[in-house]
Design a protein around this motif. Structure first.
Motif: not given
Length: 188
Positions: A143-160
């Protein structure tokens, strides 16, 4: 599953993930790493924030060695995360939650140095929302401006990977989700 509360859903999905055999967990983790390596978000990134697998989260250790990329790993500090450079062979320690962390003396990373954040998750949905462990560490950071422009990828298994999760006003959506069988780019 939408009629369940976050804590109920969290317990159910962690129990389900922990019931995987070691062989299945390793195979799913390897396939997830291959999926991630093929996506341009990963390929174009030089400095990536990752995590040490905990409670049979997908294991990303296959990504860390034999690569020119710089890796950052989190340390819990009060109610936030600090990020430290780490590579195979560097020291690490266990924190009060039982999670491995890079040694405190390893160099810190600043948001401006980071190209991609791989976010450990209990579950993710098709809108990019994630169910974490309930501490709010990632939501506060993202939620911080210095972090929120960096791309994010959630890492999970298919079942989740679920159609929809219960969300709160402070939940920060991710840009993509990677599983062992797919990469969902949610930016488009």
């Amino acid at each position: 599953m939408l009629n369940q509360t976050k804590p109920e859903l969290r317990r159910l999905l962690i129990k389900q993930r922990r019931s995987l055999s070691t062989e299945d967990w390793k195979e799913k983790s390897e396939n997830l790493c291959q999926n991630l390596k093929q996506h341009s978000l990963f390929q174009q990134s030089k400095t990536i924030l990752s995590y040490f697998s905990f409670r049979q989260e997908p294991d990303l250790s296959l990504l860390w060695s034999n690569t020119p990329k710089t890796w950052g790993f989190p340390r819990c500090f009060e109610q936030s995360l600090t990020w430290h450079c780490w590579q195979p062979g560097d020291t690490y320690e266990m924190n009060r939650y039982g999670i491995l962390e890079p040694h405190i003396n390893l160099p810190k990373l600043k948001p401006g140095e980071v190209d991609l954040i791989l976010v450990p998750s209990v579950a993710c949905d098709a809108q990019g929302y994630r169910l974490g462990y309930g501490g709010g560490f990632y939501d506060r950071m993202l939620s911080l401006p210095e972090w929120n422009s960096i791309p994010t990828v959630g890492i999970i298994f298919d079942s989740a990977y679920l159609p929809q999760l219960p969300i709160d006003s402070w939940d920060q959506p991710l840009n993509a989700v990677c599983t062992e069988s797919n990469f969902f780019d949610l930016r488009v």
